[in-house]
Design a protein around this motif. Structure first.
Motif, short mmCIF file in Angstrom:
data_model
loop_
_atom_site.label_atom_id
_atom_site.label_comp_id
_atom_site.label_asym_id
_atom_site.label_seq_id
_atom_site.Cartn_x
_atom_site.Cartn_y
_atom_site.Cartn_z
N LYS A 210 -29.74 21.99 -30.07
CA LYS A 210 -29.45 21.34 -31.35
C LYS A 210 -27.99 21.53 -31.73
N PRO A 220 -29.07 13.90 -37.62
CA PRO A 220 -30.53 13.95 -37.78
C PRO A 220 -31.09 12.65 -38.33
N ARG A 223 -37.90 11.84 -40.55
CA ARG A 223 -39.18 11.76 -39.86
C ARG A 223 -39.98 10.56 -40.34
N GLN A 231 -37.75 17.20 -34.13
CA GLN A 231 -36.57 16.86 -34.94
C GLN A 231 -35.78 15.83 -34.13
N GLU A 232 -35.54 14.64 -34.71
CA GLU A 232 -34.89 13.58 -33.97
C GLU A 232 -33.43 13.43 -34.39
N GLY A 243 -35.04 13.89 -29.26
CA GLY A 243 -35.96 14.66 -30.08
C GLY A 243 -36.04 16.08 -29.56
N SER A 249 -38.52 27.87 -33.61
CA SER A 249 -37.55 27.73 -34.68
C SER A 249 -38.16 28.17 -36.01
N THR A 255 -44.37 22.18 -41.53
CA THR A 255 -44.59 20.75 -41.63
C THR A 255 -45.73 20.28 -40.71
#
Length: 324
Positions: A210, A220, A223, A231-232, A243, A249, A255
């Motif tokens: 990332k 980012p 979503r 996470q895209e 992604g 993490s 979520t």
């Protein structure tokens, strides 16, 4: 009605395993190949139909069909059709290793499949074979091209990050999606009951990837509804997206919106839970109301987080057991 746990999380996404059998020998999952540990038959199309109706009635809008390798089910088109015809289900996805993808995909598309995820852990044919035990990379790439021709949107390619096998290919992957409009998802290797040494040698922190992306201008992306845990990121110079699925993490579980049903009909509240809850006796025409009530009650047992950070992997021995 919606499925909601005691931590306020709502669940609109079901991962449904239709078999635990897999014909690949991925070294991070089944390095010795599939070994049958239970000869109980997998869920039938009729049972899956009742299950899909119960989940849809409780607010599920997306069902992902997984394995093992789901294409090994000869009745997979009928399964897809049963799920797609369920009132309330908006998205029918599949995760596959791509075995005979060009042969199967037209029938899946006709049955109602709306989203395709294909596992490609390397773009180097030799490395791909070293990881999976199969020399089928070109077949998978041809399958993705066919999916684009058939009109599939938001095609996803999954690659497990492996220090000794594909980390050096990171820039090659980026070159690929510069002109290929797919979402390439790097999955952080997770520890299971039988891969401790392999995990120690090959685990790559998703957070480091990332940081590398952000340092090179990747931004980012919000979503989508019913999306999974990735996470895209997007970049103005790239047709494709990246992604990252990072179970180690911070706040990864906060979520969570997905539940899992095994091929034998057990509800798994977490990929790394200690056990599943057998719902198969309730997957009949006269017990759908009981099934819905059971889902509501069992969901209150879901914990706030997994315990991967503490090295606790639950009952899962390998990801083919309940589709990852």
């Amino acid at each position: 009605m919606t499925l909601q746990d005691s931590h306020g999380r709502r669940f609109s996404y079901l991962r449904l395993s239709v078999t635990d059998v897999c014909n690949f020998r991925c070294n991070y999952c089944l390095p010795d190949g599939y070994e049958c540990s239970d000869d109980t038959a997998s869920l039938t199309v009729e049972e899956i139909t009742h299950l899909a109706r119960a989940f849809a009635a409780q607010g599920t809008r997306k069902i992902r069909i997984t394995g093992g390798e789901p294409s090994l089910r000869r009745d997979l088109p009928q399964i897809i059709q049963a799920v797609a015809n369920t009132p309330g289900i908006e998205q029918v996805a599949i995760t596959t290793n791509g075995y005979k993808l060009t042969k199967h995909l037209p029938a899946w598309h006709a049955a109602g499949l709306t989203q395709l995820n294909v596992s490609i852990d390397s773009l180097d044919p030799r490395q791909f074979k070293a990881i999976t035990g199969h020399d089928r990379l070109q077949e998978l790439l041809d399958g993705i091209a066919l999916a684009q021709t058939l009109g599939f949107k938001n095609i996803k390619v999954n690659a497990v990050l492996l220090r000794d096998y594909n980390l050096a290919e990171f820039d090659h992957f980026l070159d690929w999606i510069k002109t290929t409009p797919i979402t390439l998802r790097f999955i952080e290797l997770m520890q299971t009951g039988d891969n401790q040494d392999y995990f120690a040698a090959n685990h790559v922190s998703g957070e480091s990837i990332k940081q590398r992306l952000e340092a090179n201008g990747w931004q980012p992306v919000l979503r989508r509804a019913h999306a999974g845990p990735a996470q895209e990121f997007c970049h103005p110079e790239y047709e494709g997206r990246i992604g990252l699925i990072m179970p180690y993490s911070k706040d990864f579980c906060s979520t969570c919106n997905r539940l899992r049903i095994s091929s034998l009909g057990k509800l798994h509240l977490c990929l790394f839970g200690e056990h599943g809850y057998d719902l198969r006796p309730l997957m009949t025409v006269d017990k759908e109301a009981e099934l819905e009530l059971a889902l509501q009650e069992l969901l209150q047992k879901k914990t706030a987080t997994h315990f991967l950070h503490d090295g606790e992997t639950g009952a899962i021995q390998h990801f083919a057991m309940i589709g990852g």
